[in-house]
Design a protein around this motif. Sequence first.
Motif, PDB file in Angstrom:
ATOM      1  N   GLN A 104       0.832  -1.201   0.000  1.00  0.00           N
ATOM      2  CA  GLN A 104       0.000   0.000   0.000  1.00  0.00           C
ATOM      3  C   GLN A 104       0.864   1.249   0.000  1.00  0.00           C
ATOM      4  OE1 GLN A 104      -3.180   0.036  -0.391  1.00  0.00           O
ATOM      5  NE2 GLN A 104      -3.614   2.212  -0.069  1.00  0.00           N
ATOM      6  N   SER A 105       2.015   1.185   0.691  1.00  0.00           N
ATOM      7  CA  SER A 105       2.907   2.340   0.730  1.00  0.00           C
ATOM      8  C   SER A 105       3.421   2.693  -0.664  1.00  0.00           C
ATOM      9  CB  SER A 105       4.083   2.065   1.668  1.00  0.00           C
ATOM     10  OG  SER A 105       4.846   0.946   1.216  1.00  0.00           O
ATOM     11  N   HIS A 106       3.672   1.674  -1.496  1.00  0.00           N
ATOM     12  CA  HIS A 106       4.104   1.934  -2.868  1.00  0.00           C
ATOM     13  C   HIS A 106       2.994   2.614  -3.660  1.00  0.00           C
ATOM     14  CE1 HIS A 106       7.526  -1.294  -3.123  1.00  0.00           C
ATOM     15  NE2 HIS A 106       7.644  -0.503  -2.095  1.00  0.00           N
ATOM     16  N   GLN A 107       1.780   2.109  -3.523  1.00  0.00           N
ATOM     17  CA  GLN A 107       0.676   2.679  -4.275  1.00  0.00           C
ATOM     18  C   GLN A 107       0.440   4.137  -3.890  1.00  0.00           C
ATOM     19  OE1 GLN A 107      -2.765  -0.005  -4.748  1.00  0.00           O
ATOM     20  NE2 GLN A 107      -1.560  -1.617  -3.772  1.00  0.00           N
ATOM     21  N   LEU A 108       0.549   4.452  -2.596  1.00  0.00           N
ATOM     22  CA  LEU A 108       0.392   5.835  -2.149  1.00  0.00           C
ATOM     23  C   LEU A 108       1.553   6.699  -2.654  1.00  0.00           C
ATOM     24  CD1 LEU A 108      -0.792   5.241   1.528  1.00  0.00           C
ATOM     25  CD2 LEU A 108      -2.181   6.023  -0.406  1.00  0.00           C
ATOM     26  N   ALA A 109       2.753   6.122  -2.693  1.00  0.00           N
ATOM     27  CA  ALA A 109       3.913   6.868  -3.188  1.00  0.00           C
ATOM     28  C   ALA A 109       3.730   7.232  -4.657  1.00  0.00           C
ATOM     29  CB  ALA A 109       5.187   6.048  -2.999  1.00  0.00           C
ATOM     30  N   TYR A 110       3.169   6.324  -5.449  1.00  0.00           N
ATOM     31  CA  TYR A 110       2.982   6.603  -6.872  1.00  0.00           C
ATOM     32  C   TYR A 110       1.929   7.686  -7.083  1.00  0.00           C
ATOM     33  CZ  TYR A 110       5.409   2.107  -7.007  1.00  0.00           C
ATOM     34  OH  TYR A 110       6.304   1.082  -6.798  1.00  0.00           O
ATOM     35  N   ILE A 111       0.907   7.683  -6.259  1.00  0.00           N
ATOM     36  CA  ILE A 111      -0.104   8.743  -6.343  1.00  0.00           C
ATOM     37  C   ILE A 111       0.522  10.095  -6.012  1.00  0.00           C
ATOM     38  CG2 ILE A 111      -2.226   9.640  -5.287  1.00  0.00           C
ATOM     39  CD1 ILE A 111      -3.094   6.711  -4.883  1.00  0.00           C
ATOM     40  N   GLU A 112       1.340  10.106  -4.958  1.00  0.00           N
ATOM     41  CA  GLU A 112       2.011  11.347  -4.563  1.00  0.00           C
ATOM     42  C   GLU A 112       2.973  11.817  -5.660  1.00  0.00           C
ATOM     43  OE1 GLU A 112       3.266  14.685  -2.659  1.00  0.00           O
ATOM     44  OE2 GLU A 112       1.507  13.430  -2.268  1.00  0.00           O
ATOM     45  N   LEU A 113       3.750  10.899  -6.224  1.00  0.00           N
ATOM     46  CA  LEU A 113       4.687  11.275  -7.280  1.00  0.00           C
ATOM     47  C   LEU A 113       3.946  11.835  -8.482  1.00  0.00           C
ATOM     48  CD1 LEU A 113       7.594  11.342  -8.326  1.00  0.00           C
ATOM     49  CD2 LEU A 113       7.272   9.007  -9.164  1.00  0.00           C
ATOM     50  N   ALA A 114       2.838  11.215  -8.861  1.00  0.00           N
ATOM     51  CA  ALA A 114       2.039  11.715  -9.985  1.00  0.00           C
ATOM     52  C   ALA A 114       1.541  13.132  -9.700  1.00  0.00           C
ATOM     53  CB  ALA A 114       0.867  10.778 -10.252  1.00  0.00           C
ATOM     54  N   ASN A 115       1.108  13.370  -8.465  1.00  0.00           N
ATOM     55  CA  ASN A 115       0.643  14.723  -8.105  1.00  0.00           C
ATOM     56  C   ASN A 115       1.780  15.722  -8.198  1.00  0.00           C
ATOM     57  OD1 ASN A 115      -1.945  13.819  -7.581  1.00  0.00           O
ATOM     58  ND2 ASN A 115      -1.555  13.485  -5.382  1.00  0.00           N
ATOM     59  N   GLN A 116       2.954  15.361  -7.691  1.00  0.00           N
ATOM     60  CA  GLN A 116       4.105  16.250  -7.738  1.00  0.00           C
ATOM     61  C   GLN A 116       4.504  16.560  -9.182  1.00  0.00           C
ATOM     62  OE1 GLN A 116       5.851  17.755  -5.279  1.00  0.00           O
ATOM     63  NE2 GLN A 116       4.642  16.915  -3.588  1.00  0.00           N
ATOM     64  N   LEU A 117       4.476  15.537 -10.037  1.00  0.00           N
ATOM     65  CA  LEU A 117       4.856  15.756 -11.436  1.00  0.00           C
ATOM     66  C   LEU A 117       3.831  16.615 -12.164  1.00  0.00           C
ATOM     67  CD1 LEU A 117       6.231  12.201 -12.305  1.00  0.00           C
ATOM     68  CD2 LEU A 117       7.553  14.308 -12.072  1.00  0.00           C
ATOM     69  N   ARG A 118       2.559  16.452 -11.824  1.00  0.00           N
ATOM     70  CA  ARG A 118       1.538  17.306 -12.438  1.00  0.00           C
ATOM     71  C   ARG A 118       1.758  18.757 -12.024  1.00  0.00           C
ATOM     72  NH1 ARG A 118      -2.026  12.857 -11.872  1.00  0.00           N
ATOM     73  NH2 ARG A 118      -2.533  13.456  -9.720  1.00  0.00           N
ATOM     74  N   ASN A 119       2.072  18.993 -10.762  1.00  0.00           N
ATOM     75  CA  ASN A 119       2.347  20.346 -10.299  1.00  0.00           C
ATOM     76  C   ASN A 119       3.588  20.915 -10.975  1.00  0.00           C
ATOM     77  OD1 ASN A 119       0.185  20.627  -8.498  1.00  0.00           O
ATOM     78  ND2 ASN A 119       1.272  19.486  -6.899  1.00  0.00           N
ATOM     79  N   ARG A 120       4.592  20.048 -11.173  1.00  0.00           N
ATOM     80  CA  ARG A 120       5.810  20.483 -11.862  1.00  0.00           C
ATOM     81  C   ARG A 120       5.491  20.976 -13.253  1.00  0.00           C
ATOM     82  NH1 ARG A 120       9.498  18.389 -15.566  1.00  0.00           N
ATOM     83  NH2 ARG A 120       8.187  16.577 -15.856  1.00  0.00           N
TER      84      ARG A 120
END
Length: 625
Positions: A537-553
């Motif tokens: 689950q920690s990996h899945q949450l990390a990927y969601i967070e990374l996607a959000n960060q990249l969208r903001n970038r």
Amino acid sequence: MKAFLAVLLCLFCQPLSARNAQNVDIAFLPDVHFHDIYADFNSAAFQGIKLAGLNKPVSIRSMAAQLHSTRLFNENYFALISALDDIASRGIKFVALPGDFTDDGQPAHLQGLKTLLKEYEKKHGMRFFAIPGNHDPVSPFGKAGGKSDFLTATGTEIGVFSLEHKNCQPTKRRITTPTICSEAIKHAGYADIMAQLAPFGLTPDPRDVLWETPFSKDRSKSSLTFRHYKQCSSDKKTCVSMPDTSYLVEPTPGLWLLAIDANVYMPSLVSSEVHFQGSGNAGYNKILTEKPFLLTWIKEIVARAKVENKTLIAFSHFPMAEFYKQQSPAIRDVFGHEAFQLAREPLSSTSDVLAKTGLRLHIAGHMHMNDTSVTRTPENVLVNVQSPSIAAYRPAYKLVSVHNDVAQINTIKLDEVTHFNALFPAYLVEHQYLTATHSKAVWDDNILHARNYHEFAKAHLLALARMRFFPTEWSKVFKSELLDTSLFNLLQKLPTHTDTLPSKDLQLLKSTTLMDFVGDFYMLRNAGSLALLDIPQSHQLAYIELANQLRNRNRLANQEVDAACSNLNKKDATWCLVGNALAQTLSIFQQLNQDKYDECVVVKFDARNAANAVEQCDVASARNQ
């Protein structure tokens, strides 16, 4: 009154053969890739490896070879036995083998498979229905074959080749490893396969209510002599009479199993000799142009099934529809046209043509993936079920349970396999040898710590992802040295990264690496929703967070990402492209995560309304199967 009763009774006096299948279960086991570990190559130079707990010496291939293959070579022997034991425990009598039932159609493995299937027929009353895949045969009329990576008792490799192979001819030999020569490992053709496996559906059985081929309804014409079509080269200058082993069988009243031989081997003339292109990337795209008689036959069978009230289930080795959840265009953009075996995917136009035949349910293999695709046309709904392989992650098979006009397709996981680790002592000797000789082929021996077959298959895929898939399929902007870098550090290196985007989940990015994502990506690609049980689950949450960060970038860049990258200096442009590719891959990952049919699906054969033809299962109850 008597006349009325006679009419009433007559409503029930139709022969059983004219009714739908009632409460019938069929197990589908594609891509077994059976390798008989007890095969004897009749050579004093190679008598196999003696291991504790096993009755005879084993002839197995090296772990180094397995870790560069999309399938396990050796453990599938034990996996097939465990799968058949599981099927027997459920009281299932019908088992379909949709292609690649052998390693490469070698006589030794064909004979071993025949012996094993006969044993289960006799002991459990099972019946098997096989149809060839691109590995059986590799070539329609057979050819020289062999492998250079059989394992010896000292941890080294030895080659085993057929007599006509160049490595068994001193003047042509190109390898320096020790070699033995045996016809037991040649690549058999259709005739050899029929000679061994004909009783398993490929020819009629007295118990069959019906059995026929595209060429004849006469059972006396079941041999290959009567089952040929003309196959010409692309330039039409070279034509060959080619075998086709398709058949229709009614093994029990009301159930029709349509076994489609979807192999297409294109001939060509090279130095006055006819050679054949392999069938692996041909599939149904080539069926439309090279074997159109099969489409005509399928339409006829579908029409007859409706008139005669039969439950019709088709199976073949190759998929009839896409298998990447509509993500193929995105995959091409990121990974290129050659990656991810995209050449094996049917065109959408091909799937439409197949759906228009009226066929409702098709079970396929070839991709070693767990997936279900639905092709909808005004005329029909075609459900293509991609069954996983028991020789790869995640090991499982499909169970089709039919009642009246409804089929429920469940995915049965094969987590426990008796003797899955019986060969580990031989692999340990191999690892010690490779380590001592400082070989570049040395592999991570953590795979030998697997506690069950499921963990072993998972470790195999993760090693494959690192050693083969990542170097060959991922964009060159991703370097191998980045694999063990955390996602947080990757994000920090991106030129448009800003520290003004705080998040409580950033810590997850620090504890998750790019290799974690690569491994999870391939697990999800192979196993669909089954992989979610293995991705933390920690990996899945990390990927969601990374996607959000990249969208903001990308928003902060205030322009198209590709254009932004091109305006940067060389170093920053490279990292910018990494971020762009990572964002695209995360998007694909999230889409692959969306599947409501791959673990369990209900198909209604009589539904005229497309919206009602396919339904989602109760997955929780299906997992208790």
